[in-house]
Structure formats: C-alpha cells, structure tokens
Design a protein around this motif. Sequence first.
Motif, PDB file in Angstrom:
ATOM      1  N   LYS A  29       0.834  -1.200   0.000  1.00 30.17           N
ATOM      2  CA  LYS A  29       0.000   0.000   0.000  1.00 30.17           C
ATOM      3  C   LYS A  29       0.874   1.258   0.000  1.00 30.17           C
ATOM      4  CE  LYS A  29      -3.431   2.365   2.880  1.00 30.17           C
ATOM      5  NZ  LYS A  29      -2.667   3.519   3.388  1.00 30.17           N
ATOM      6  N   GLU A  30       1.847   1.311   0.875  1.00 34.37           N
ATOM      7  CA  GLU A  30       2.707   2.499   0.944  1.00 34.37           C
ATOM      8  C   GLU A  30       3.466   2.697  -0.367  1.00 34.37           C
ATOM      9  OE1 GLU A  30       2.692   4.760   3.208  1.00 34.37           O
ATOM     10  OE2 GLU A  30       1.392   3.699   4.635  1.00 34.37           O
ATOM     11  N   LEU A  31       3.979   1.612  -0.926  1.00 33.04           N
ATOM     12  CA  LEU A  31       4.764   1.731  -2.161  1.00 33.04           C
ATOM     13  C   LEU A  31       3.883   2.169  -3.325  1.00 33.04           C
ATOM     14  CD1 LEU A  31       7.142  -1.364  -1.859  1.00 33.04           C
ATOM     15  CD2 LEU A  31       7.517   0.996  -1.095  1.00 33.04           C
ATOM     16  N   GLU A  33       1.101   3.831  -3.155  1.00 36.89           N
ATOM     17  CA  GLU A  33       0.705   5.231  -2.973  1.00 36.89           C
ATOM     18  C   GLU A  33       1.824   6.173  -3.387  1.00 36.89           C
ATOM     19  OE1 GLU A  33      -2.687   4.826   0.485  1.00 36.89           O
ATOM     20  OE2 GLU A  33      -0.789   5.783   1.023  1.00 36.89           O
ATOM     21  N   ASN A  34       3.058   5.790  -3.063  1.00 36.76           N
ATOM     22  CA  ASN A  34       4.178   6.624  -3.486  1.00 36.76           C
ATOM     23  C   ASN A  34       4.258   6.684  -5.008  1.00 36.76           C
ATOM     24  OD1 ASN A  34       5.002   7.361  -0.949  1.00 36.76           O
ATOM     25  ND2 ASN A  34       6.587   5.784  -0.778  1.00 36.76           N
ATOM     26  N   SER A  35       4.016   5.557  -5.659  1.00 41.53           N
ATOM     27  CA  SER A  35       4.061   5.538  -7.126  1.00 41.53           C
ATOM     28  C   SER A  35       2.981   6.448  -7.696  1.00 41.53           C
ATOM     29  CB  SER A  35       3.854   4.110  -7.651  1.00 41.53           C
ATOM     30  OG  SER A  35       4.926   3.288  -7.265  1.00 41.53           O
ATOM     31  N   SER A  79       8.418  15.052   0.411  1.00 44.88           N
ATOM     32  CA  SER A  79       8.386  16.154  -0.546  1.00 44.88           C
ATOM     33  C   SER A  79       6.969  16.706  -0.647  1.00 44.88           C
ATOM     34  CB  SER A  79       8.842  15.629  -1.919  1.00 44.88           C
ATOM     35  OG  SER A  79       8.042  14.519  -2.280  1.00 44.88           O
ATOM     36  N   LYS A  80       6.059  16.169   0.201  1.00 44.83           N
ATOM     37  CA  LYS A  80       4.641  16.429  -0.056  1.00 44.83           C
ATOM     38  C   LYS A  80       4.005  17.522   0.784  1.00 44.83           C
ATOM     39  CE  LYS A  80       4.770  11.794  -1.694  1.00 44.83           C
ATOM     40  NZ  LYS A  80       4.456  10.392  -1.480  1.00 44.83           N
ATOM     41  N   ILE A  81       4.458  17.696   2.009  1.00 47.26           N
ATOM     42  CA  ILE A  81       3.944  18.848   2.760  1.00 47.26           C
ATOM     43  C   ILE A  81       5.128  19.552   3.408  1.00 47.26           C
ATOM     44  CG2 ILE A  81       1.665  17.880   3.304  1.00 47.26           C
ATOM     45  CD1 ILE A  81       2.748  17.396   6.174  1.00 47.26           C
ATOM     46  N   PHE A  93      -1.247  11.022  -1.361  1.00 45.26           N
ATOM     47  CA  PHE A  93      -1.474   9.915  -0.440  1.00 45.26           C
ATOM     48  C   PHE A  93      -0.578  10.044   0.786  1.00 45.26           C
ATOM     49  CE2 PHE A  93      -3.027   7.825  -4.309  1.00 45.26           C
ATOM     50  CZ  PHE A  93      -4.239   7.384  -3.818  1.00 45.26           C
ATOM     51  N   GLY A  94       0.701  10.312   0.504  1.00 40.75           N
ATOM     52  CA  GLY A  94       1.664  10.383   1.600  1.00 40.75           C
ATOM     53  C   GLY A  94       1.740  11.783   2.151  1.00 40.75           C
ATOM     54  N   PHE A  95       2.280  11.940   3.317  1.00 40.68           N
ATOM     55  CA  PHE A  95       2.587  13.253   3.866  1.00 40.68           C
ATOM     56  C   PHE A  95       3.386  13.121   5.142  1.00 40.68           C
ATOM     57  CE2 PHE A  95      -1.790  12.118   5.107  1.00 40.68           C
ATOM     58  CZ  PHE A  95      -1.665  12.067   6.476  1.00 40.68           C
ATOM     59  N   GLU A  98       7.148   8.703   6.581  1.00 38.41           N
ATOM     60  CA  GLU A  98       7.518   7.632   7.496  1.00 38.41           C
ATOM     61  C   GLU A  98       7.674   6.279   6.819  1.00 38.41           C
ATOM     62  OE1 GLU A  98       5.730   8.496  11.902  1.00 38.41           O
ATOM     63  OE2 GLU A  98       4.443   7.513  10.436  1.00 38.41           O
ATOM     64  N   ALA A  99       6.997   6.115   5.693  1.00 38.31           N
ATOM     65  CA  ALA A  99       6.866   4.778   5.139  1.00 38.31           C
ATOM     66  C   ALA A  99       8.205   4.165   4.756  1.00 38.31           C
ATOM     67  CB  ALA A  99       5.926   4.809   3.946  1.00 38.31           C
ATOM     68  N   LEU A 100       8.952   4.847   3.901  1.00 36.16           N
ATOM     69  CA  LEU A 100      10.181   4.233   3.411  1.00 36.16           C
ATOM     70  C   LEU A 100      11.158   3.895   4.540  1.00 36.16           C
ATOM     71  CD1 LEU A 100      10.895   5.849  -0.080  1.00 36.16           C
ATOM     72  CD2 LEU A 100       9.512   3.857   0.545  1.00 36.16           C
TER      73      LEU A 100
END
Length: 576
Positions: A29-31, A33-35, A79-81, A93-95, A98-100
Amino acid sequence: MGKIRILEANVANQIAAGEVVERPAAVIKELLENSLDAGATRVMIDFSRGGKALMRVEDDGSGMLPEEAELSLARHATSKIRQAKDLDQIATFGFRGEALPSIASVSRFTLQTRPAAEAHGVEILVNGGKILHQKDHGMAPGTRIEVANLFHPVPARLKFLKSDETESAHIIRLVRLYALAHPEVGFLLREDGREIFRSPRQAPLLDRLREIWGRQVAEEVTLMPVFERSGMKLSGMLGRPGVSRGTRQELVTVVNGRPVDSRTMAFALTESYHTLIPKGRYPLAFVFLEIDPAWVDVNVHPAKREIRFRDEAKVRNFIIEAILSVLRAKVESDVGFPVVPTPTLPGALPVSPMSPVPSVSAVPASPLPPLVVPVSVPPVSASPALRLGWRLLGRLREERAVFETPTGVAILDLGAAHQRVLYEKILEQFQGQQVISQPLLVPLTMELEPLAASVLKERGTLLTAAGFNFEEYGRNFWRVAALPFWLEPDDALTFIRDLLAEMARREGDFGKPSLAYDALAKLAVHRARRKGDTIADAEVMELVQALFRTTQPGTCPKGRKTYWEWTDGEMTRRFS
Ligand code: ADP
Ligand code: MG
C-alpha cells in the motif's frame, strides 16, 4: 529503569514500522501510494509467498535524484507537505515521510530510481535499516522498490504474520482497490510470476471492474450516472436491488482516489438500500466520491484507511440523495438493472450419507429443512415429553405454544426450541462424524474474493466435515457439489459467503475444531431460524420431545430462553 534518552533513529523507525507496516499488504500500500503520488501511469506489482519473501513495486513516475533518494530513507523526509497547515489540504497519499524508513528498517530493502532528465539512476541497498551500499544504476526512468525478507530484522513480528494464502489475499484485495480507484493508471499484479490481473488504462469502469474484480461481480452491478451537488460528486457502480452481502468487503468506497473505510458512507449506502435488501446485510457497491480535500480528514488512522469528514451529516445526506435518485429511476424504468435469472436448481436429492446413518430417509427432498430433525432416539421407556407431562393447550400468537405442566403452565417459543434442537443435531453429527450431506444434481458455481477463497482453502477440511463438498476450478472459482442437510441450495451461496467472511473475521474461533463446529452450528441455526408460525400443531409435540432430549432444553444456542413456566404456587399467590 535506565536513564532517559532519545531513541536511536533505527530503533525509532522499527517502532514506527509497527504502526505503518502491520502486514505485507501494508507495505504494498505504501509503495503503491508513493508511485501514484509520483505521477506514474503504469505500476507493476510482484510478490511471492504472501509478500513475506518478496514484494516489488515498479513505476514510471517522476523518480528521484540520488540525494533525494538518500533523503527519502530518513525519518520525516517528505516532498509532499511543508507545514502543519498543509494538512488541511492534502492532495497526495503520503505526507508523513515515514513509510520508506519504516519499511527499510524491518526488511532487506532495495531502492532503484531515476528521474527522466538524468542519464542514469541510483541504487541504494538497506538491510534492517543499515545502508549497505549506494551506487549508480542503469535503468529506465521511474522507481523500483524491492522489499525482501520482511520482518527478518525483528523476528518477534514474524509470528504475527498469517499464512501465505491469507497475506496474499490481503495484497490482492488491496491492489484491486487501488487499481479500481485509479483508471488513469495501468496496473499489473503478479504472484510468483503468474498474472493475477491487468487493468488497462482508461478502460470503461465496468470493463475495469470485470478485469479487476471478476466477471460475477461485474454482472451484479450497474453503472450509476454521475451525481453532482453542493461541491460533491458521486459516481460508480451499484448492485442490483436484491443483491446483498453479509460483510462490507464489496462495499467499496473511494474518496478523492483513496480507497477508504468510511462509516458514514457505508451507512448512507446501506440506508439507501434498506427496502431493497434484507435487514442486517450490505449492498454491493463501488462508489467514488470527489470532494474538496479541505472537507476531509485523512490523518485519523496510522495507515490512513479510515477517514473523517468535517461535516459527516452533509456527506451522508448527499450520498443518500444520490443513491436514492438512481435507485428510484432504475426501479421505475426497470432498465439498467437487468434481472439476472437465478439458475433453476432441481433441488437437493435425498442421498446416502458419507457414512451410514440410519435416519437418512428422513431427510426430505422438499425445499424446507425438516422441522424436527431426525434425532436418534435413545432407548427410553416413555418419551421425555410424556414423562415430563406437558399437555398442549394451544397456540399463542402463532410462534408460541402454551402447555399445562404437572406444576403449572409453560409458554414455549417454537423458534428458539427449534434452534436448540437443530443446533445439537448438527453438533452431534460433527462429533459422531456422521454428517448428512446432500449432493447437488447441478453443482453451484461461485466466484470468491481472494480473502474468502484463502479461508476456504485453509479451512476446507472443516467445511467438508460439515457436509460441504467444494472443488476449485481456476483461481477463486469454486464448484459446490454437496451441502449439509440443513442448508438449502437457494440459500447456499449467500450462506457460504457469509460463513467465510465470519471465519475470516473470527479466525481464532475457527482455529480449533471444537470451537469451529460450535461456531458453525450456531451460524447454521441462526440461518435456519424459522418463524414459529410455520410449525404445524401436529409437529409441536414432536418438537417438545426433541427439545427435552437436548442437553440444555431451557435455552436456545444464543442463550435466549426457550420457555417460561409459571408454577401453580405463583398463580395462587397472584389470585390471593
Ligand atoms: P511520504 O509519502 O509520506 O512523503 P515516504 O516515506 O512514503 O513518505 O516517501 C518519502 C519520499 O520519497 C516521498 O515524499 C517522495 O518524495 C519520495 N518517493 C517515495 N517513493 C517514490 C516513488 N515511487 N517515486 C518518486 N518519489 C518517491
Ligand atoms: Mg508515502
């Protein structure tokens, strides 16, 4: 207790991973969303052994420069917020950034990435959070992330992973959700190199649903016209009236491209269908809501699965209005909801049991289950009810019966009594391994969603022991060739779907055979619950006799009373 100190970064990451990465599907899911955040138009997902051995997500998105790639693995690097107030307007999706780092801290992690403007890319290899190398890497523009040996660096967490089948089912469900939510992106999902589905870009929604979710589901829905009002827009596909499910697995809600659980939306959809499907069940629906991001709070759940709306009531009313307008129009014009004929079944035949049971001939071929199930009569001189001395006085509101007893008056709930009798009969069969099974002349076919299919595979023997006969033919397709005596063919597919969902939800209860049989018998009788008013007077005494042969005649399997008795003494007191 030691001294207070700040956690080492890697330890902090592994702890954070506990929240973000609960299971392999959460990594995917995290990957994914990053894509999507990186503007990919194609995403390829590969996994093996339920994601435990390997997961790979490859995209043709923006890619990262070497220094960005390095930074992306640091905690809170995004890079998102930039500021907290950006949280009010999240369009990605991300903000949390933390995921990576979390994933890389609990696996062997390879990141390969290249922006289109660069001549070549970079590869960073991390093991359990420690960077092993970083070097130039020749590749097409985009990003490829490989996660191997998930949780090996934190063995305690390995224990919590479920079987490969189950984890794989979660991954498939998740990718299906995202693929459906993103028509602008082409998805390819493979397990051990085998293609599970491929969804072409920009195909019509119903075609996508067929590719992604399967043919059976696609035939049960119809496209709804887009409904737009007060800044919100709803589109999607809705189940035909009458089509329902026992769980919310196929009540799919997508908000601004994010598949989410929203109580508000699920409730609004179920409400809208309330006259069209049985009580307590859920409609089949795939709906997409577009709404100003400022009205949505996605920051309420660690995995961002649940969301909240700033004005829940407004969204709920909007959805009810939209769905009702569609349903009303459909029902009136009677088009768009083609009534798919239910396959006519020749009804079950009375058949020989799997092992010799003397009472087989008592299993009727009629479409209704036997009211008083054949209980092997213990050698007693007089029937228990006669010994008991209950005399039927009459019926009370059809579903109750009144008796004179040696000590007073009793009122029996016929439905509850029937449930107790049937419940013990089913259990008795399990224990004696003498299950009465009815083969079907024409097997039923069913297509299951992956989680249900995995439960069926894992718990197949339990179900066979209960009198079912299943045969897999093709991924997620099953033939049902025999049913337990208490289940009607017309009712079977719904019951099996509900049962599998229940088994997935209450894994523990179904793990041990004794508990599983009990749970199964309870579900069965719940289903078989007949209204007392269908019980003929002549059958009432048989029911009473069967009831008093059970181990607990006083209550139904759920603990409701089967009868009340008022003693003569009590009555005398009332009259004095
Ligand atoms: P978040 O998504 O919350 O920002 P992540 O840890 O998921 O945090 O990712 C960190 C950063 O790495 C992202 O903000 C993004 O800049 C970059 N990144 C991650 N995956 C990709 C990808 N597939 N393509 C391009 N950039 C990516
Ligand atoms: Mg992310």
